[in-house]
Design a protein around this motif. Structure first.
Motif, PDB file in Angstrom:
ATOM      1  N   GLY A   1       0.804  -1.215   0.000  1.00  0.00           N
ATOM      2  CA  GLY A   1       0.000   0.000   0.000  1.00  0.00           C
ATOM      3  C   GLY A   1       0.839   1.268   0.000  1.00  0.00           C
ATOM      4  O   GLY A   1       0.329   2.365   0.180  1.00  0.00           O
ATOM      5  N   ASP A   2       2.154   1.119  -0.225  1.00  0.00           N
ATOM      6  CA  ASP A   2       3.054   2.270  -0.200  1.00  0.00           C
ATOM      7  C   ASP A   2       3.078   2.940  -1.579  1.00  0.00           C
ATOM      8  O   ASP A   2       3.603   2.382  -2.530  1.00  0.00           O
ATOM      9  CB  ASP A   2       4.459   1.786   0.179  1.00  0.00           C
ATOM     10  N   ARG A   3       2.476   4.115  -1.668  1.00  0.00           N
ATOM     11  CA  ARG A   3       2.440   4.818  -2.947  1.00  0.00           C
ATOM     12  C   ARG A   3       3.301   6.077  -2.933  1.00  0.00           C
ATOM     13  O   ARG A   3       3.269   6.868  -3.881  1.00  0.00           O
ATOM     14  CB  ARG A   3       0.997   5.221  -3.279  1.00  0.00           C
ATOM     15  N   ALA A   4       4.031   6.305  -1.851  1.00  0.00           N
ATOM     16  CA  ALA A   4       4.808   7.539  -1.739  1.00  0.00           C
ATOM     17  C   ALA A   4       6.061   7.450  -2.603  1.00  0.00           C
ATOM     18  O   ALA A   4       6.581   6.367  -2.843  1.00  0.00           O
ATOM     19  CB  ALA A   4       5.206   7.748  -0.279  1.00  0.00           C
ATOM     20  N   PRO A   5       6.539   8.619  -3.093  1.00  0.00           N
ATOM     21  CA  PRO A   5       7.814   8.605  -3.826  1.00  0.00           C
ATOM     22  C   PRO A   5       8.973   8.312  -2.872  1.00  0.00           C
ATOM     23  O   PRO A   5       8.944   8.707  -1.706  1.00  0.00           O
ATOM     24  CB  PRO A   5       7.919  10.023  -4.396  1.00  0.00           C
ATOM     25  N   HIS A   6       9.973   7.564  -3.384  1.00  0.00           N
ATOM     26  CA  HIS A   6      11.140   7.220  -2.567  1.00  0.00           C
ATOM     27  C   HIS A   6      12.404   7.478  -3.365  1.00  0.00           C
ATOM     28  O   HIS A   6      12.528   7.012  -4.493  1.00  0.00           O
ATOM     29  CB  HIS A   6      11.114   5.741  -2.182  1.00  0.00           C
ATOM     30  N   HIS A   7      13.321   8.233  -2.750  1.00  0.00           N
ATOM     31  CA  HIS A   7      14.629   8.426  -3.380  1.00  0.00           C
ATOM     32  C   HIS A   7      15.740   7.843  -2.518  1.00  0.00           C
ATOM     33  O   HIS A   7      16.831   7.589  -2.995  1.00  0.00           O
ATOM     34  CB  HIS A   7      14.878   9.912  -3.629  1.00  0.00           C
ATOM     35  N   LEU A   8      15.433   7.658  -1.229  1.00  0.00           N
ATOM     36  CA  LEU A   8      16.385   6.985  -0.349  1.00  0.00           C
ATOM     37  C   LEU A   8      16.117   5.492  -0.439  1.00  0.00           C
ATOM     38  O   LEU A   8      14.966   5.056  -0.364  1.00  0.00           O
ATOM     39  CB  LEU A   8      16.183   7.444   1.093  1.00  0.00           C
ATOM     40  N   LEU A   9      17.188   4.723  -0.570  1.00  0.00           N
ATOM     41  CA  LEU A   9      17.010   3.283  -0.766  1.00  0.00           C
ATOM     42  C   LEU A   9      16.799   2.558   0.557  1.00  0.00           C
ATOM     43  O   LEU A   9      17.285   2.978   1.600  1.00  0.00           O
ATOM     44  CB  LEU A   9      18.249   2.708  -1.456  1.00  0.00           C
ATOM     45  N   ASP A  10      16.070   1.454   0.472  1.00  0.00           N
ATOM     46  CA  ASP A  10      15.963   0.549   1.616  1.00  0.00           C
ATOM     47  C   ASP A  10      17.240  -0.259   1.718  1.00  0.00           C
ATOM     48  O   ASP A  10      17.859  -0.596   0.704  1.00  0.00           O
ATOM     49  CB  ASP A  10      14.820  -0.460   1.376  1.00  0.00           C
ATOM     50  N   TRP A  11      17.620  -0.621   2.932  1.00  0.00           N
ATOM     51  CA  TRP A  11      18.530  -1.755   3.072  1.00  0.00           C
ATOM     52  C   TRP A  11      17.690  -3.000   2.823  1.00  0.00           C
ATOM     53  O   TRP A  11      16.511  -3.038   3.185  1.00  0.00           O
ATOM     54  CB  TRP A  11      19.160  -1.779   4.462  1.00  0.00           C
ATOM     55  N   PRO A  12      18.261  -4.026   2.211  1.00  0.00           N
ATOM     56  CA  PRO A  12      17.426  -5.183   1.812  1.00  0.00           C
ATOM     57  C   PRO A  12      16.557  -5.726   2.949  1.00  0.00           C
ATOM     58  O   PRO A  12      15.417  -6.105   2.725  1.00  0.00           O
ATOM     59  CB  PRO A  12      18.460  -6.208   1.356  1.00  0.00           C
ATOM     60  N   TRP A  13      17.089  -5.764   4.190  1.00  0.00           N
ATOM     61  CA  TRP A  13      16.337  -6.391   5.283  1.00  0.00           C
ATOM     62  C   TRP A  13      15.197  -5.520   5.771  1.00  0.00           C
ATOM     63  O   TRP A  13      14.382  -5.962   6.570  1.00  0.00           O
ATOM     64  CB  TRP A  13      17.275  -6.722   6.446  1.00  0.00           C
ATOM     65  N   GLU A  14      15.149  -4.271   5.305  1.00  0.00           N
ATOM     66  CA  GLU A  14      14.067  -3.405   5.766  1.00  0.00           C
ATOM     67  C   GLU A  14      12.742  -3.754   5.112  1.00  0.00           C
ATOM     68  O   GLU A  14      11.688  -3.278   5.540  1.00  0.00           O
ATOM     69  CB  GLU A  14      14.424  -1.936   5.494  1.00  0.00           C
ATOM     70  N   ALA A  15      12.780  -4.544   4.037  1.00  0.00           N
ATOM     71  CA  ALA A  15      11.545  -4.950   3.360  1.00  0.00           C
ATOM     72  C   ALA A  15      11.549  -6.478   3.267  1.00  0.00           C
ATOM     73  O   ALA A  15      11.889  -7.037   2.223  1.00  0.00           O
ATOM     74  CB  ALA A  15      11.470  -4.312   1.981  1.00  0.00           C
TER      75      ALA A  15
END
Lengths: 283, 502
Positions: free
Chosen positions: B396-410
């Motif tokens: 349900g995340d529709r927000a723009p993202h420019h900062l990357l996740d670390w793999p374990w965060e998702a």
């Protein structure tokens, strides 16, 4: 200039020097007749020197300062898209001319269909080609050299790739003639009569993905396709016993002539090779 | 390099006063952005570089855009270079491939081999095969070029997949970059198609067998298969039409599609700016890194030559696709073992381990090749292709993202991506089940059963393990971050210890 910088500069120059020398070396090797390995090594050192020199230059002699740049939202907001929509439609008056819009779409669609039709020229309709092979009643069994095959040329447990006479190398006519021996064969009905003297003939085209079924384990009496390991039991009508193939290899009805050669009694009774959707419908 | 130089000596008027404009006039002109007046005030004349730039600018008006581009900031992390590596491979493929086209004859017409390779002298081969042998044995540096081309193709697909994995596991595909994910996915598909068509061109026994299998996969499509196959190959396999067609696809249509899509892909990165890892000063509304010029451009340029160097070494020393050893394609001949290039291996593996399943429904046959050869790859690739939209639906995340996740965060993303990679790995290994069976001294039937179990079990296990690992990793500090909370002991001047806040 610091000592570190002077050292880096010398290193970069050395790298570029290596590139120059190996480049000349490459020319020399080429002129002397060329050698794949030597040229590969020289080319690698030549390119590597250039690459290493440039990277050292960038890392040691250029500003490595961390920079920062602002990032702005991508879109221009609802006004922006409204303005685009207006520019697209306002002067054209699309909303007032629904009929014309429909007409234009129909015309473009018709034109597209007319342009797409020539795609059909790329290949003939398949017709009966997938159901038939060059085998006919009376076709003699020949080898790659188009010479008739003799029964006494195939020892017990021997296998030979055969073709209908006049079609050596044929892709869909390729057949395996196997000297299985009368005592081991367990064929039923007509199939049993198509194995004169213990010789049985199956299509060589795998019923899975169409590779030539090229391996024969004589001890087990099994044919194996080297592509995907479909395994067929030669003694029981080449039914699949392992692997992804689901259909037996079609058996070619053959008879042994008095001169020791073989002839076909007709084409295979079913399509050879990989299955396709209407193979059972149009049989 | 100095961009400006002063004339020596300064010009003076009759009374010996310098002709230079007063400092105030200069400042005003500069504030107005009036370069010409400012320059006149400084009594400078444009350098050679400025003259060239001015000539071009007057004709294009691009000066400010070029300046912005040169000053563009690139995040400085090695994983951001994977996409560049793919681009470099593409350039090397274009260069070496162009050389090859000058010698390759895309014709299935028969000829008698009369070249220096003794085992094939006198053999009837196609003109295509003959030209590849000529290129390999008689053209100076021809074999080197051919092998570099083939090695680059093999590395190209690997680098594309590594780049895709980086983008996937860090969530770089999220809004606003869904479109660029789709373009990149298209490049992966083109890459595999380029590889397969190119690998089929020499008309050797191994590649001919591969083309035969591809034809069988096309023919297996219900209702359309026989027609599609006949249109694509120009009749029933093998046909004389298929080589020239693959050639046109390989050297014209696919490279054109490639070039266009790469331009759009890189263009979008330029417009949207790079994503960045959550380190240092990086925020959602900035980009931190090196200027494109000169730092990033030099590193990239150097990397290009280093890539080319490695590929030249491989092409020079490590034999690849020795078509003379395979022999010319003959429909009734086959070799064993038979493995395709690695990036097609998973497709072959799926064909090998799928059970003999060929139902006839209402008289319509569903060929045994259809599900593993068309349906399964279709589903897998569709999942990968539309992943940004699947994930958006799930989170349900529709927000723009420019900062990357670390793999374990998702964890859901990381687990699913790992499971898909595990699936491809099992299928690829299964594509070599005959070679593995010989190597491990196991019966190929038993090994195939192991793969049939692994292909289901391993992705499930990998999913669960990766999910659990990601969850346990959450809450711990990210790379480069100071652990929060707790107490640090610091030595004081008196030689004792004091508590300090972190």
């Amino acid at each position: 200039m610091t000592r570190r910088e002077r050292r880096a500069e010398r290193l970069v120059l050395a790298c570029f020097g290596v590139t120059l020398l190996t480049g000349l070396g490459l020319l020399g090797v080429y002129a002397m007749g060329g050698d794949t390995q030597l040229q590969g090594i020289l080319l690698a050192v030549c390119l590597g020197g250039l690459g290493a020199g440039i990277v050292v230059w960038a890392q040691e002699l250029m500003s490595n300062e961390e920079r920062e740049e602002e990032r702005h939202p991508m879109g221009t907001g609802p006004e922006g898209s409204a303005a685009v929509a207006e520019a697209l439609t306002d002067e054209a008056g699309f909303s007032r001319r629904r009929m014309l819009q429909g007409g234009l779409l129909a015309a473009v669609g018709g034109r597209a269909a007319a342009l797409a039709i020539p795609v059909l020229s790329l290949g003939p309709a398949p017709g009966r080609s997938l159901f038939e092979t060059p085998w006919k009643k009376g076709s003699r069994l020949v080898g790659f050299d188009n010479q008739p095959v003799h029964a006494d040329a195939i020892p017990q447990d021997g296998v030979l790739t055969v073709f209908p006479e006049g079609y050596p190398g044929s892709a869909d006519g390729q057949t395996l003639l196997i000297h299985a021996g009368t005592d081991r064969l367990q064929l039923q009905g007509d199939a049993a009569t198509w194995a004169p003297g213990g010789f049985v003939a199956y299509s060589k085209v795998c019923t899975h993905a169409g590779c030539p079924v090229g391996l024969y384990r004589a001890a087990q009496g099994q044919l194996i396709c080297p592509c995907h390991q479909s395994t067929f039991d030669v003694m029981r009508g080449a039914v699949p016993v392992f692997g992804p193939a689901a259909r037996p290899l079609p058996q070619l009805p053959i008879q042994l002539e008095t001169d020791g050669t073989f002839t076909a009694l007709g084409d295979f009774g079913e399509p050879v090779g990989p299955s396709f959707w209407d193979m059972e419908l149009d049989r | 390099m100095r961009l400006r130089r002063h004339r020596e000596p300064p010009r003076v008027d009759a009374l010996g006063r310098p002709l230079n404009a007063p400092a105030r006039e200069l400042r005003e002109a500069e504030a107005r952005g009036d370069v010409a007046t400012a320059r006149a005030a400084l009594d400078e004349e444009p350098t050679e570089l400025e003259r060239i730039a001015g000539w071009l600018d007057e004709r294009t008006g691009l000066a400010s855009l070029v300046r912005t581009t040169l000053r563009k900031v690139f995040p400085d992390h090695w994983s951001f270079l994977l996409g560049e590596l793919a681009l470099f491979c593409f350039l090397i493929l274009l260069a070496t491939g162009t050389f090859l086209t000058f010698f390759f004859v895309p014709s299935a017409g028969d000829t008698t081999y009369q070249g220096p390779y003794a085992p094939l002298q006198g053999a009837t081969v196609s003109q295509a095969y003959d030209s590849v042998l000529h290129l390999s044995f008689e053209v100076k540096a021809g074999l080197l070029m051919r092998q570099v081309h083939h090695w680059t193709a093999v590395v190209f697909v690997a680098v594309i997949i590594a780049h895709l994995a980086r983008v996937f596991f860090t969530g770089a595909f999220r809004r606003p970059r869904e479109l660029n994910w789709l373009l990149g996915f298209g490049l992966l598909v083109f890459g595999i198609a380029e590889g397969f068509t190119g690998y089929s061109l020499p008309d050797d026994l191994l590649s001919g067998t591969g083309a035969r299998i591809a034809y069988s996969a096309v023919i297996s499509v219900p209702f359309l298969g026989p027609y599609l196959a006949s249109l694509a190959f120009g009749g029933e396999f093998p046909t004389a039409a298929f080589l020239p067609r693959f050639f046109v696809l390989h050297v014209l249509l696919l490279p054109a599609l490639f070039a266009g899509t790469i331009a759009a892909h890189v263009g979008l990165v330029f417009l949207q700016k790079h994503t960045q890892l959550k380190v240092g000063r990086a925020r959602e509304d900035n980009v931190v890194g090196r200027h494109f010029w000169p730092g990033q451009a030099f590193v990239s340029g150097g990397l290009f030559f280093l890539t080319a160097a490695v590929l030249a070494l491989l092409g020079g020393l490590v034999q690849i696709n020795p078509v003379w050893a395979y022999g010319p394609f003959q429909p009734a001949v086959v070799s064993s073992p038979a493995q395709p290039d690695w990036y097609v291996g998973w497709l072959d593996g799926a064909l090998r381990i799928f059970p003999p399943f060929e139902p006839v429904i209402l008289g319509i046959t569903i060929p045994s090749v259809f599900i593993p050869g068309v349906v399964v790859p279709g589903i897998l690739f569709t999942i990968v292709g539309v992943w940004p939209f699947i994930e958006r639906r799930v989170t349900g995340d529709r927000a723009p993202h420019h900062l990357l996740d670390w793999p374990w965060e998702a964890p859901f993303r990381a687990a699913t991506g790992s499971a898909i990679l595990a699936l491809f790995a099992v299928l690829t290994l299964a594509g070599g089940n005959d070679v593995l069976a010989a190597f491990l001294q196991l019966p190929v039937e038993g090994l195939t059963w192991i793969f049939r179990i692994l292909v289901i079990a391993l992705p499930v296990v990998v999913w669960l393990v990766v999910y659990a690992l990601c969850r346990s990793r959450q809450g711990r500090p990210a790379p480069g971050e100071q652990p929060r909370g707790g107490v640090a002991l610091v030595r004081n001047r008196a030689g004792g210890w004091e508590e300090a806040d972190r």
